[in-house]
Design a protein around this motif. Structure first.
Motif, PDB file in Angstrom:
ATOM      1  N   VAL A   7     -39.806   2.341  -8.003  1.00  0.00           N
ATOM      2  CA  VAL A   7     -39.022   3.382  -7.337  1.00  0.00           C
ATOM      3  C   VAL A   7     -39.918   4.596  -7.243  1.00  0.00           C
ATOM      4  O   VAL A   7     -40.396   5.102  -8.268  1.00  0.00           O
ATOM      5  CB  VAL A   7     -37.729   3.714  -8.107  1.00  0.00           C
ATOM      6  CG1 VAL A   7     -37.009   4.887  -7.444  1.00  0.00           C
ATOM      7  CG2 VAL A   7     -36.812   2.496  -8.167  1.00  0.00           C
ATOM      8  N   ILE A   8     -40.187   5.048  -6.034  1.00  0.00           N
ATOM      9  CA  ILE A   8     -41.083   6.184  -5.864  1.00  0.00           C
ATOM     10  C   ILE A   8     -40.374   7.311  -5.116  1.00  0.00           C
ATOM     11  O   ILE A   8     -39.494   7.064  -4.291  1.00  0.00           O
ATOM     12  CB  ILE A   8     -42.383   5.792  -5.136  1.00  0.00           C
ATOM     13  CG1 ILE A   8     -42.098   5.320  -3.710  1.00  0.00           C
ATOM     14  CG2 ILE A   8     -43.136   4.716  -5.910  1.00  0.00           C
ATOM     15  CD1 ILE A   8     -43.371   5.049  -2.910  1.00  0.00           C
ATOM     16  N   GLU A   9     -40.770   8.523  -5.444  1.00  0.00           N
ATOM     17  CA  GLU A   9     -40.228   9.694  -4.755  1.00  0.00           C
ATOM     18  C   GLU A   9     -41.096   9.983  -3.535  1.00  0.00           C
ATOM     19  O   GLU A   9     -42.318  10.058  -3.650  1.00  0.00           O
ATOM     20  CB  GLU A   9     -40.210  10.909  -5.679  1.00  0.00           C
ATOM     21  CG  GLU A   9     -39.576  12.139  -5.045  1.00  0.00           C
ATOM     22  CD  GLU A   9     -39.560  13.345  -5.967  1.00  0.00           C
ATOM     23  OE1 GLU A   9     -38.678  14.204  -5.804  1.00  0.00           O
ATOM     24  OE2 GLU A   9     -40.430  13.433  -6.852  1.00  0.00           O
ATOM     25  N   VAL A  10     -40.464  10.134  -2.391  1.00  0.00           N
ATOM     26  CA  VAL A  10     -41.194  10.411  -1.148  1.00  0.00           C
ATOM     27  C   VAL A  10     -40.552  11.610  -0.463  1.00  0.00           C
ATOM     28  O   VAL A  10     -39.433  12.013  -0.786  1.00  0.00           O
ATOM     29  CB  VAL A  10     -41.187   9.187  -0.204  1.00  0.00           C
ATOM     30  CG1 VAL A  10     -41.790   7.973  -0.904  1.00  0.00           C
ATOM     31  CG2 VAL A  10     -39.778   8.870   0.280  1.00  0.00           C
ATOM     32  N   CYS A  11     -41.258  12.157   0.503  1.00  0.00           N
ATOM     33  CA  CYS A  11     -40.732  13.271   1.289  1.00  0.00           C
ATOM     34  C   CYS A  11     -40.011  12.714   2.521  1.00  0.00           C
ATOM     35  O   CYS A  11     -40.539  11.808   3.179  1.00  0.00           O
ATOM     36  CB  CYS A  11     -41.861  14.200   1.716  1.00  0.00           C
ATOM     37  SG  CYS A  11     -42.809  14.888   0.324  1.00  0.00           S
TER      38      CYS A  11
END
Length: 222
Positions: free
Chosen positions: A144-148
């Motif tokens: 799970v990655i945080e992206v813009c």
């Protein structure tokens, strides 16, 4: 898509967490009015100057409240004693802010003040970030990655390279449809549902959208 021997291009959108990671004397970033700035050269130039103190205290933070959104300048207030205008600096006077009274050692020949100088700009602060689950169907690994939200799938692929150096050797799909890598999540039909889930008292983590990666049988070098 970046190829071997060529530097990768960042989308130039950053999360607040990425800005906060740059909060040391030798690596100092700030964000304000929607943009991200690397003030490390400024800090080095004025090392030891007391006027650096407010900037050092705000390292890694958003300081938009220091500025007038219309003028893009430091906020102005009226001095209640002199009835004259002055810059509003609640944390104290900082670099390139003139002294309240004339001083013989004050020089204003520095050109643009640092907050208006584009040479410090490194990118934009994301208005909204998203958490996306990426599943590698070959290895069954998932992250799970945080992206813009402003980033394209190619930008997200670059973020994912930290977990899989051969990410470009996969076909990226959502709900069985091949994703357009030059488009954003929303443009690919992957809508941000966090507000909806929150309004329904549903935990976003339990309904995280998943992007599936299918191996293409080649090892594209990045």
């Amino acid at each position: 898509m970046a190829m071997a021997g060529r530097p990768m291009l960042h989308s130039r959108y950053y999360t607040s967490g990425e800005v906060a990671a740059h909060s040391t004397l030798g690596d100092l970033w700030l964000s304000y009015l929607g943009k991200v700035y690397d003030l490390s050269p400024l800090v080095e130039q004025f090392k030891g100057d007391i006027l650096l103190k407010p900037i050092l205290e705000a390292a890694g933070q958003d300081i938009s409240h220091w500025f007038d959104e219309k003028t893009k300048d430091v906020r102005i207030e009226i001095n209640q004693f002199t009835n004259c205008q002055r810059y509003h600096t609640p944390r104290g006077r900082f670099i390139h802010i003139p002294p309240p009274l004339p001083q013989s050692d004050w020089f204003n020949d520095f050109g643009q003040p640092w907050w208006q100088d584009p040479k410090y700009e490194v990118g934009f602060l994301s208005v909204k970030t998203r958490q996306i689950r990426i599943i590698n169907t070959l290895t069954s690994q998932e992250q799970v990655i945080e992206v813009c939200s402003e980033e394209t799938m190619n930008d997200i692929l670059e973020r994912y390279l930290a977990y899989n150096a051969h990410a470009a050797s996969y076909t990226w799909k959502y709900n069985g449809e091949v994703l357009h890598m030059e488009r954003t999540l929303a443009e690919n039909g992957i809508e941000d549902e966090d507000e909806t889930l929150d309004s329904l008292d549903m935990e976003p983590d339990d309904f995280r959208q998943s992007i599936l990666l299918y191996f293409n049988d080649d090892l594209t070098e990045l």
